[in-house]
Design a protein around this motif. Structure first.
Motif, PDB file in Angstrom:
ATOM      1  N   UNK A 131       0.821  -1.154   0.133  1.00 13.87           N
ATOM      2  CA  UNK A 131      -0.178  -0.037  -0.197  1.00 13.87           C
ATOM      3  C   UNK A 131       0.836   1.202  -0.010  1.00 13.87           C
ATOM      4  N   UNK A 132       1.939   1.246   0.517  1.00 12.29           N
ATOM      5  CA  UNK A 132       2.989   2.497   0.667  1.00 12.29           C
ATOM      6  C   UNK A 132       3.555   2.483  -0.737  1.00 12.29           C
ATOM      7  N   UNK A 133       3.973   1.600  -1.420  1.00  9.46           N
ATOM      8  CA  UNK A 133       4.605   1.699  -2.866  1.00  9.46           C
ATOM      9  C   UNK A 133       3.405   2.058  -3.732  1.00  9.46           C
ATOM     10  N   UNK A 134       2.219   1.429  -3.613  1.00 11.85           N
ATOM     11  CA  UNK A 134       0.995   1.764  -4.645  1.00 11.85           C
ATOM     12  C   UNK A 134       0.539   3.421  -4.387  1.00 11.85           C
ATOM     13  N   UNK A 135       0.890   3.818  -3.368  1.00  8.36           N
ATOM     14  CA  UNK A 135       0.322   5.108  -2.986  1.00  8.36           C
ATOM     15  C   UNK A 135       0.972   6.253  -3.615  1.00  8.36           C
ATOM     16  N   UNK A 136       2.366   5.837  -4.096  1.00 12.70           N
ATOM     17  CA  UNK A 136       2.970   6.950  -4.834  1.00 12.70           C
ATOM     18  C   UNK A 136       3.705   7.856  -3.961  1.00 12.70           C
ATOM     19  N   UNK A 190      11.432   6.666  -9.893  1.00  9.66           N
ATOM     20  CA  UNK A 190      13.070   6.150 -10.062  1.00  9.66           C
ATOM     21  C   UNK A 190      13.458   5.425  -8.757  1.00  9.66           C
ATOM     22  N   UNK A 191      12.680   5.491  -7.522  1.00  5.32           N
ATOM     23  CA  UNK A 191      12.859   4.891  -6.309  1.00  5.32           C
ATOM     24  C   UNK A 191      12.151   3.593  -6.222  1.00  5.32           C
ATOM     25  N   UNK A 192      12.796   2.528  -6.866  1.00  4.67           N
ATOM     26  CA  UNK A 192      11.852   1.382  -6.989  1.00  4.67           C
ATOM     27  C   UNK A 192      12.573   0.063  -6.524  1.00  4.67           C
ATOM     28  N   UNK A 193      14.000   0.174  -6.268  1.00  2.00           N
ATOM     29  CA  UNK A 193      14.585  -1.113  -5.625  1.00  2.00           C
ATOM     30  C   UNK A 193      14.621  -1.247  -4.356  1.00  2.00           C
ATOM     31  N   UNK A 194      14.585  -2.338  -3.346  1.00  2.00           N
ATOM     32  CA  UNK A 194      14.543  -2.473  -2.022  1.00  2.00           C
ATOM     33  C   UNK A 194      15.468  -1.521  -1.301  1.00  2.00           C
ATOM     34  N   UNK A 195      16.731  -1.430  -1.965  1.00  2.00           N
ATOM     35  CA  UNK A 195      17.825  -0.509  -1.477  1.00  2.00           C
ATOM     36  C   UNK A 195      17.467   1.153  -1.509  1.00  2.00           C
ATOM     37  N   UNK A 252      14.501   2.088  -1.796  1.00  2.00           N
ATOM     38  CA  UNK A 252      13.531   2.391  -0.938  1.00  2.00           C
ATOM     39  C   UNK A 252      13.701   2.561   0.554  1.00  2.00           C
ATOM     40  N   UNK A 253      14.669   1.663   1.015  1.00  2.00           N
ATOM     41  CA  UNK A 253      14.926   2.007   2.510  1.00  2.00           C
ATOM     42  C   UNK A 253      15.560   3.128   2.505  1.00  2.00           C
ATOM     43  N   UNK A 254      16.620   3.699   1.656  1.00  2.00           N
ATOM     44  CA  UNK A 254      17.480   4.612   1.771  1.00  2.00           C
ATOM     45  C   UNK A 254      16.640   5.835   1.920  1.00  2.00           C
ATOM     46  N   UNK A 255      15.605   6.032   0.779  1.00  2.00           N
ATOM     47  CA  UNK A 255      14.678   7.007   0.828  1.00  2.00           C
ATOM     48  C   UNK A 255      13.952   7.162   2.066  1.00  2.00           C
ATOM     49  N   UNK A 256      13.359   5.992   2.615  1.00  2.00           N
ATOM     50  CA  UNK A 256      12.403   5.915   3.792  1.00  2.00           C
ATOM     51  C   UNK A 256      13.202   6.554   4.932  1.00  2.00           C
TER      52      UNK A 256
END
Length: 146
Positions: A15-20, A25-30, A32-36
């Protein structure tokens, strides 16, 4: 007054990914975690409830987050009396004759070994570990025998 940490239950929840929420360009697990971790100071790790973590994975979590970041980690479901898919256990301890297993189906030494593996796998995030969360099943009620 104590420190307040703000975060969500996971950084890759559908749901977090789908929410936009993640930038383009932030699409890999690495990524996503860095951005988060650049936006929040805390996360609840749910994946450890379903599968035993591996040290290389938790090392990656540690490497991708600031020193001040906090992980609250859910204990594996087997440790909280949930029925667990045998494929989610390490291959060397999986019972061959069943699809699901519960803690009491395994020898005590196997359960103790799994706890050791779980704790060892969390070593890389030890300095960032807030707490271990034990999510017991609905039938597990507060009582002296529990």
């Amino acid at each position: 007054m104590g420190e307040t940490l703000v975060g969500t239950a996971g950084w890759s929840d559908r749901s977090l990914v789908a929410a936009g929420w993640y930038p383009r360009g932030v699409s890999t697990p690495e990524q996503r975690l860095r951005h988060y971790a650049s936006q929040f100071s805390f996360v609840e790790v749910n994946s450890t409830f379903y599968g035993m973590p591996e040290e290389r994975t938790t090392q990656a979590w540690a490497d991708r987050t600031p020193d001040t970041f906090t992980f609250n980690v859910k204990a594996h479901g087997l440790f909280t009396l949930h029925s667990t898919k045998t494929v989610m256990l390490p291959p060397d301890v999986r019972p061959a004759d069943t699809h699901r297993v519960q803690k009491w189906d395994l020898p005590d030494d196997v359960v103790a070994d799994l706890w050791d593996r779980f704790v060892h796998a969390l070593k890389p995030v030890q300095d960032k570990l807030g707490l271990l969360l034990f999510q017991f099943p609905p039938w597990f009620r507060p009582a002296p025998q529990s």
